[in-house]
Design a protein around this motif. Structure first.
Motif, short mmCIF file in Angstrom:
data_model
loop_
_atom_site.label_atom_id
_atom_site.label_comp_id
_atom_site.label_asym_id
_atom_site.label_seq_id
_atom_site.Cartn_x
_atom_site.Cartn_y
_atom_site.Cartn_z
N HIS A 41 -59.62 50.87 -29.74
CA HIS A 41 -60.51 50.42 -28.67
C HIS A 41 -60.93 51.65 -27.88
CE1 HIS A 41 -59.99 46.14 -29.23
NE2 HIS A 41 -58.69 46.34 -29.36
N CYS A 88 -65.44 48.74 -23.38
CA CYS A 88 -64.92 49.31 -24.63
C CYS A 88 -66.08 49.94 -25.39
CB CYS A 88 -64.27 48.21 -25.47
SG CYS A 88 -63.83 48.73 -27.15
N ASP A 105 -65.97 51.14 -28.57
CA ASP A 105 -65.87 51.06 -30.03
C ASP A 105 -66.12 49.61 -30.45
OD1 ASP A 105 -64.25 50.48 -32.58
OD2 ASP A 105 -64.26 52.66 -32.52
N PHE A 106 -67.07 49.40 -31.31
CA PHE A 106 -67.42 48.03 -31.69
C PHE A 106 -66.29 47.40 -32.50
CE2 PHE A 106 -69.56 44.30 -32.89
CZ PHE A 106 -70.69 44.18 -32.09
N CYS A 107 -65.35 46.77 -31.77
CA CYS A 107 -64.06 46.42 -32.35
C CYS A 107 -64.00 45.01 -32.90
CB CYS A 107 -62.98 46.61 -31.29
SG CYS A 107 -63.40 45.79 -29.74
N HIS A 111 -66.88 42.26 -29.05
CA HIS A 111 -66.78 43.59 -28.47
C HIS A 111 -67.63 43.71 -27.21
CE1 HIS A 111 -67.65 47.88 -27.99
NE2 HIS A 111 -68.92 47.57 -28.16
N MET A 164 -66.01 42.90 -24.10
CA MET A 164 -64.81 43.66 -23.73
C MET A 164 -65.17 44.60 -22.58
SD MET A 164 -62.08 45.33 -26.29
CE MET A 164 -60.59 46.09 -25.65
CU1 CUA Z 1 -62.52 46.94 -27.99
CU2 CUA Z 1 -64.79 47.05 -28.46
#
Ligand code: CUA
Ligand code: RUQ
Length: 654
Positions: free
Chosen positions: A585, A621, A623-625, A629, A632
């Motif tokens: 993340h 966040c 980072d495309f988690c 996402h 987030m």
């Molecule tokens: Cu954690 Cu995007």
């Protein structure tokens, strides 16, 4: 003499023009490079893996990049000496100490020569070392986490170029100074260089368990330039060889003044003898000031310590430990073949390669057949140590690697080519053009007792028309050749990042299975870690606010924080609770003067934010988690400095 040199150089220039840039379009595009068998040889089908890892130095990027061979695909940039906003290296509180030096925080360097750790002269795939040239440093990078774990500064050194090469069992990683300097540093006239400046060759011990580095001793040599080096191996294990130039000890207009002597030297150092001498109490401890920075994987945190002395050795006090081998024409590369018998010095102003014999050298030393001395260090007779000369027909030889099958490959900068020749007979077997002006070359394991002689990668300095133009600055170009047959075959071009000088390659099977996939949360010893979300909290210590935050797909805990005031220093300590491979993340706060963070599964990282304005400020966040996402995110409410709003935090409360 002087005149001859200028003529030689202009001849070189003309040749570069003819063979390099003159060759642009016709040559490769119609020839072998695009035939289908070459394409098949570099084609790694979707989802398949490459056969080798290649670690390319980043030059002025200060970093190290990881590629696959034969595909030429780039997998990762590992930050080493440079701040790296992509991961937060050098920006996070945990990693800032890695870039401390005696000159303060230095978030950049010029990295040239990666070398992989060895056991019995073979690649063992535990660590990779790389030098920082500009602010002399050596870094050690783990080959399980692919993260920089340690950086040691090298005192009494400048332009740390003949570095970082390891001995056969990684007893030492060696760092030699390119520029000689006053030792200790002092205020003195530059034109009193000759006889007063000196060059330090540092032997840095490597702990066999943890890899921790420590400067065991520095040999204080005459004031030459120590350009490159390689260890002895096999029969010559226990020796180290350094090319020198500027044995003239010129301090100005070196392009002319350092080319006066027809021969400079390769310095041969019997480090085992010096080691024995210092183990018996020899050497002089001198005051010094240098940083030693270690990253601890359990706490995910680096510490920096300043060291205050270093052990120096005067080579004249260890008879039989240091000799000079005359080597023509300002040698650059200094390479030792897999058997340890041949030491190759590439005179960069010459056409021929000089090959010295280790056996001849030992016989000459035993026979005490010297040709004078330099500052008390015996000079061996050129003819006595010479094994042979390769009449290459090329110009401007720089570096040599080996295929383990009795062949050597040397790059020629001026004539832009790789020349294959035979060890022992010195005959040239093949030559192929490079595009353009090749510097180093790399065969996986080519600097060990066991090379994997399937491919050679040429690391070129000039790119010109090889790719679509992108303005005046082009990425440097690498070329991969198949060397499994008698003749080399050019397979493919690929751009590289920064300026790769040297590179180090290793079979994928030696690394891939050991690569770490996650950090275990239950092993996280970071003092600000939260190992379960119910430990998440916010604490005030005077003007410091510490946010103990956790992440999991797809929220931060807590995500609403109030009671922060202008003038506070806010520490976001973020622990990623994921325990799945490749699920980091990110964290970014509006107006933050550092960078975002990328937090790996199980890891804790800290970002500092000093809010300067009243308001409600979002973080998110980076980072495309996950599918959510974009959800987030969170807010910090910042109140005036004199506000009485109590610190509070929450998740899931309206
Ligand atoms: Cu954690 Cu995007
Ligand atoms: S250098 S191109 Cu290794 Cu820095 Cu020779």
């Amino acid at each position: 003499m002087k005149k001859y040199k200028f003529q030689l150089l202009s001849l070189c220039g003309a040749l570069l023009f003819l063979t390099g840039c003159g060759n642009n379009n016709g040559g490769t595009k119609s020839s072998g490079a695009l035939n289908s068998s070459a394409a098949e040889k570099v084609y790694v089908a979707p989802g398949e893996h490459d056969e080798f890892y290649a670690f390319m130095s980043g030059g002025y990027s200060g970093n190290l990049t990881v590629y696959g061979l034969p595909s030429g695909r780039m997998f990762k940039e590992i930050p080493v000496f440079s701040q790296f906003p992509t991961s937060g290296y050098g920006y996070s509180e945990e990693t800032k100490p890695m870039l401390e030096t005696s000159h303060g925080f230095v978030p950049w360097d010029d990295s040239h020569h990666p070398d992989i750790s060895q056991t019995n002269g073979e690649l063992d795939g535990r660590w990779i070392f790389i030098n920082g040239n500009n602010t002399p440093r050596i870094a050690r990078i783990s080959l399980t986490t692919f993260e920089t774990e340690e950086i040691i500064e090298v005192p009494n050194s400048a332009g740390n170029h003949s570095s970082s090469f390891v001995t056969e069992n990684t007893e030492y990683v060696v760092a030699g100074t390119r520029f000689s300097v006053p030792i200790p540093q002092r205020d003195m006239p530059i034109n009193e260089y000759k006889g007063n400046f000196q060059g330090a060759l540092s032997f840095i011990s490597v702990d066999p368990e943890h890899g921790h580095m420590d400067i065991k001793f520095q040999i204080i040599m005459p004031g030459f330039n120590y350009d490159l080096s390689h260890p002895g191996r096999g029969k010559s294990h226990g020796w180290f060889f350094f090319t020198t130039y500027n044995t003239e000890e010129a301090n100005t207009l070196q392009e002319v003044n350092s080319s006066q002597n027809d021969k400079d030297f390769i310095a041969a150092i019997n480090w085992k003898k010096v080691e024995e001498y210092v183990n018996n109490g020899g050497g002089t401890k001198v005051p010094a000031n240098y940083a030693h920075n270690i990253y601890d994987e359990a706490t995910h945190t680096a510490t920096s310590t300043m060291k205050k002395e270093v052990l120096t050795v005067n080579p004249l006090e260890v008879p039989g430990a240091v000799f000079f081998l005359p080597t023509p024409k300002s040698p650059h590369g200094c390479d030792v073949d897999p058997s340890g018998e041949y030491i190759i010095g590439n005179g960069k102003l010459s056409a021929d390669l000089t090959v010295h014999s280790f056996d001849n050298m030992i016989a000459a030393i035993e026979g005490e057949k010297f040709d004078g001395e330099a500052y008390g260090i015996p000079i061996l007779k050129f003819e006595d140590v010479l094994a042979g000369t390769v009449k290459s027909g090329g110009l401007g030889p720089l570096h040599t690697e080996f295929d383990g099958k009795g062949n050597a490959y040397t790059t020629f900068f001026i004539s832009s080519e790789v020349v294959k020749w035979k060890l022992g007979t010195w005959e040239v077997i093949d030559r192929k053009p490079t595009y353009y002006s090749v510097g180093h070359l790399m065969i996986p394991g080519g600097n060990s007792r066991k090379p994997f002689g399937k491919y050679v990668v040429a690391l070129n300095k000039i790119t010109k028309d090889r790719y679509l133009p992108v303005g005046p600055e082009m990425e440097h170009s690498a070329q991969i050749y198949d060397i499994s047959g008698e003749k080399m075959e050019l397979l493919y071009d690929f751009p590289t990042h920064g300026e790769p000088h040297y590179a180090a390659g290793i079979p994928a099977e030696l690394l891939a299975s050991k690569a770490k996939k996650i950090y275990r949360l239950d092993e996280n010893k970071h003092p600000y870690a939260v190992t379960s979300p119910d430990q998440a909290r916010v604490e005030r210590k005077g003007k410091e606010v510490h946010i103990y935050m956790s992440t999991i797909r797809s929220h931060f805990t807590p995500d609403n924080i109030e009671g922060v005031k202008v003038g506070d220093k806010v520490f976001f300590h973020i622990t990623n609770h994921e325990q799945d491979f490749d699920v980091p993340h990110g964290f970014a706060m509006i107006g933050q003067n550092t960078s975002e963070l990328l937090v790996m599964p199980g890891q804790t990282k800290t970002s500092v934010w000093e809010p300067k304005k009243v308001g409600v400020w979002p973080f998110y966040c980076t980072d495309f988690c996950s599918a959510l996402h974009q959800e987030m995110q969170g807010y910090v409410r910042v109140s005036p400095a004199n506000s009485t709003i109590e610190l509070s935090w929450s998740l899931g409360e309206d």
